[in-house]
Design an enzyme around this catalytic site. Sequence first.
Site, short mmCIF file in Angstrom:
data_model
loop_
_atom_site.label_atom_id
_atom_site.label_comp_id
_atom_site.label_asym_id
_atom_site.label_seq_id
_atom_site.Cartn_x
_atom_site.Cartn_y
_atom_site.Cartn_z
N SER A 220 35.52 -24.36 70.88
CA SER A 220 34.34 -25.09 70.38
C SER A 220 34.40 -25.09 68.86
O SER A 220 34.56 -24.04 68.24
CB SER A 220 33.06 -24.46 70.91
OG SER A 220 32.87 -23.17 70.39
N GLY A 222 32.08 -26.31 66.63
CA GLY A 222 30.78 -26.61 66.01
C GLY A 222 30.53 -28.11 65.95
O GLY A 222 30.75 -28.83 66.94
N ALA A 223 30.11 -28.59 64.77
CA ALA A 223 29.79 -30.01 64.60
C ALA A 223 31.02 -30.90 64.81
O ALA A 223 30.88 -32.12 64.98
CB ALA A 223 29.24 -30.23 63.20
N GLY A 225 33.10 -30.80 67.37
CA GLY A 225 33.38 -31.11 68.77
C GLY A 225 34.08 -29.99 69.50
O GLY A 225 33.95 -28.81 69.15
N GLY A 251 27.52 -22.48 72.12
CA GLY A 251 28.82 -22.20 72.73
C GLY A 251 28.66 -21.71 74.16
O GLY A 251 29.46 -22.04 75.05
N ASP A 252 27.62 -20.92 74.40
CA ASP A 252 27.38 -20.39 75.74
C ASP A 252 26.96 -21.52 76.68
O ASP A 252 27.38 -21.58 77.84
CB ASP A 252 26.28 -19.32 75.69
CG ASP A 252 26.56 -18.29 74.62
OD1 ASP A 252 27.74 -18.03 74.36
OD2 ASP A 252 25.59 -17.79 74.01
N1 LIG Z 1 26.06 -29.02 64.09
C1 LIG Z 1 26.39 -29.50 65.29
N2 LIG Z 1 26.38 -30.83 65.53
C2 LIG Z 1 26.73 -31.31 66.75
N3 LIG Z 1 27.13 -30.54 67.78
C3 LIG Z 1 27.18 -29.23 67.59
C4 LIG Z 1 26.82 -28.63 66.34
N4 LIG Z 1 26.96 -27.29 66.45
C5 LIG Z 1 27.39 -27.07 67.71
N5 LIG Z 1 27.53 -28.23 68.40
C6 LIG Z 1 27.97 -28.39 69.79
O1 LIG Z 1 27.92 -27.13 70.45
C7 LIG Z 1 29.25 -26.66 70.72
C8 LIG Z 1 29.32 -25.16 70.54
O2 LIG Z 1 29.04 -24.84 69.18
P1 LIG Z 1 29.83 -23.70 68.40
O3 LIG Z 1 31.27 -24.06 68.30
O4 LIG Z 1 29.08 -23.48 67.13
O5 LIG Z 1 29.71 -22.48 69.42
P2 LIG Z 1 29.64 -20.91 69.22
O6 LIG Z 1 29.96 -20.52 67.82
O7 LIG Z 1 30.42 -20.31 70.31
O8 LIG Z 1 28.08 -20.69 69.48
P3 LIG Z 1 27.31 -19.41 70.07
O9 LIG Z 1 28.19 -18.21 69.85
O10 LIG Z 1 26.01 -19.34 69.29
O11 LIG Z 1 27.05 -19.70 71.51
C9 LIG Z 1 30.14 -27.46 69.75
O12 LIG Z 1 31.48 -27.50 70.17
C10 LIG Z 1 29.45 -28.82 69.80
O13 LIG Z 1 29.74 -29.48 71.02
O1 LIG Z 2 27.18 -9.86 69.05
P1 LIG Z 2 27.79 -10.82 70.07
O2 LIG Z 2 27.83 -10.21 71.44
O3 LIG Z 2 29.09 -11.39 69.62
O4 LIG Z 2 26.82 -12.08 70.14
C1 LIG Z 2 25.48 -11.93 70.54
C2 LIG Z 2 24.75 -13.23 70.34
O5 LIG Z 2 24.77 -13.65 68.98
O6 LIG Z 2 25.40 -14.24 71.11
C3 LIG Z 2 24.43 -15.14 71.66
C4 LIG Z 2 24.72 -16.53 71.17
O7 LIG Z 2 25.98 -16.92 71.57
C5 LIG Z 2 23.07 -14.62 71.27
O8 LIG Z 2 22.19 -14.72 72.34
C6 LIG Z 2 23.31 -13.18 70.85
O9 LIG Z 2 22.38 -12.71 69.91
#
Ligand SMILES: Nc1ncnc2c1ncn2[C@@H]1O[C@H](COP(=O)(O)OP(=O)(O)OP(=O)(O)O)[C@@H](O)[C@H]1O
Ligand SMILES: O=P(O)(O)OC[C@@]1(O)O[C@H](CO)[C@@H](O)[C@@H]1O
Length: 315
Positions: A220, A222-223, A225, A251-252
């Site tokens: 993933s 972020g923004a 894709g 991401g979850d």
């Molecule tokens: N700013 C954004 N604009 C559009 N889509 C987004 C944005 N941020 C996240 N997304 C969507 O959500 C998906 C997951 O985001 P990201 O890669 O930030 O996950 P992550 O860091 O694993 O998040 P988390 O750990 O909080 O669950 C991205 O691949 C995209 O599809």
């Molecule tokens: O400290 P970790 O385990 O890496 O991440 C925990 C966490 O940031 O992940 C979730 C978002 O993905 C939140 O619900 C939680 O606070």
Amino acid sequence: MILTVTPNPSLDRTYEVPSLDRGEVVRATGERVDPGGKGVNVSRAVTAAGRRTVAVLPLGGAPGALVADLLDAQGIEVAPVPVAGATRSNIALAEADGVLTKINAPGPELTAAERELLLDTVRRQSPGADWIACCGSLPRGLAPSWYAELVARVHAAGVRVALDTSGPALLAALRERPDVVKPNAGELAEAVGRPLATVGDALKAAEELRGMGARAVLASLGADGQLLVDDDGAWFGTAPVDAVRSNVGAGDSSLAGFLVAGGRGPEALASAVAHGAAAVRLPGSVMPAPADLDPAAVTVTADVPADRVLREPVS
Ligand SMILES: Nc1ncnc2c1ncn2[C@@H]1O[C@H](COP(=O)(O)OP(=O)(O)OP(=O)(O)O)[C@@H](O)[C@H]1O
Ligand SMILES: O=P(O)(O)OC[C@@]1(O)O[C@H](CO)[C@@H](O)[C@@H]1O
């Protein structure tokens, strides 16, 4: 059924603030409390999608009791592992311009007996699971090889594993050939020890993770894709988002979307992208329901735009 394992869950407090001024009293314009931890969020999203899930997680102290109550109120089946230490509270500060600052506590240290009980609970809940999603950081007391051992056990029981973790725990688990790993851009860059400036850099890094053992990589970005790489090829998926409210748990939500759509191939990637885009439009770590999804806005292509410069590069 999708079983989730969250060794270090949290009580997530999100404050919406106009902007973050260090050293000042910042007045929040909104606040919410969510049950958190990456696997917990996957279970919340799977439930929102109308599928059965069981969440395995250690719970302790008053924050642990509140996490249990909140999950109960959301109709999420929990297989709790009672622990002596208090479940951590994590803070998210969401600024009006979309910037989010997160403070994650270390969480309680698990004793040897609690570690055993956690593994035993996963073993008891595994029969009948289509997937086991093992997610998040490891609390103190669990060695970096813990997920590797869990993946080996789960595979021995004939169940597929999705893994979302980072650092040494991710690297150690790759040798046990998890069915899919879901790094974000930062975790992917850290795993290969290189910065990521383009989609092509992310593609190469994902292929390298496959070389280290991952059967599929759902990265993933972020923004920018999401990227899926497996035995059959590579696909890139995007969906436009006008206003980001909170990306906690996006991401979850994406991983849950991927798994409920079969956990394989471009259709599952499209579902992951739809779930990620919907999650960032919702406050805190609220997980999208089917009505929040806009599958028609998702684009998935096998023509991965390798030269595209990432809007959110990782140095
Ligand atoms: N700013 C954004 N604009 C559009 N889509 C987004 C944005 N941020 C996240 N997304 C969507 O959500 C998906 C997951 O985001 P990201 O890669 O930030 O996950 P992550 O860091 O694993 O998040 P988390 O750990 O909080 O669950 C991205 O691949 C995209 O599809
Ligand atoms: O400290 P970790 O385990 O890496 O991440 C925990 C966490 O940031 O992940 C979730 C978002 O993905 C939140 O619900 C939680 O606070």
